[in-house]
Enzyme design. Sequence first.
Site: not given
Ligand code: CMP
Length: 140
Positions: A10, A50, A58, A86, A92, A103, A113, A116, A127
């Site tokens: 990211k 997304y 969010f 993962r 996350t 992370r 973060n 992904h 994806e």
């Molecule tokens: P990612 O795995 O890229 O998938 C969705 C992204 O939304 C996640 O990582 C986070 O960076 C972002 N995000 C922000 N707020 C939230 C939340 N409350 N729960 C999950 N993902 C979130």
Amino acid sequence: AVERTLSIVKPDAVAKNVIGEIVTRFEKAGLQVVAAKMIKLDDEKAGGFYAEHKERPFFKDLVSFMTSGPVVVQVLEGENAIAANRDLMGATNPKEAAAGTIRADFAESIDANAVHGSDSAASAEREIAYFFAADEICSR
Ligand code: CMP
């Protein structure tokens, strides 16, 4: 089984200049990079990626963050690649990520973060196809 998964380094991690450190973790864990490119996402490309989060509170911040700078998208291949990636990434929310995960070591916040990774075989398939044509993936 040998699987493929989509990884995104990211904008925060690209800005921190830790692309290589992150890729090294994938490689040390036995995952192979079989496709890679750096791109700057726009609202449409990030929003489409997304789409499943479109109704989440969010979503707007997520798209805004993901378009704030270039990202590196990669296809990783290896034994149990989806779960392996993962595990390497950690939770996350970096505050909940286990010590030694990407992370925990590189992420600042739940939005910034660092990485992904696809969360299932179905997501991985969608994806990967979202970013790569079949002839851009070089199985080894
Ligand atoms: P990612 O795995 O890229 O998938 C969705 C992204 O939304 C996640 O990582 C986070 O960076 C972002 N995000 C922000 N707020 C939230 C939340 N409350 N729960 C999950 N993902 C979130």
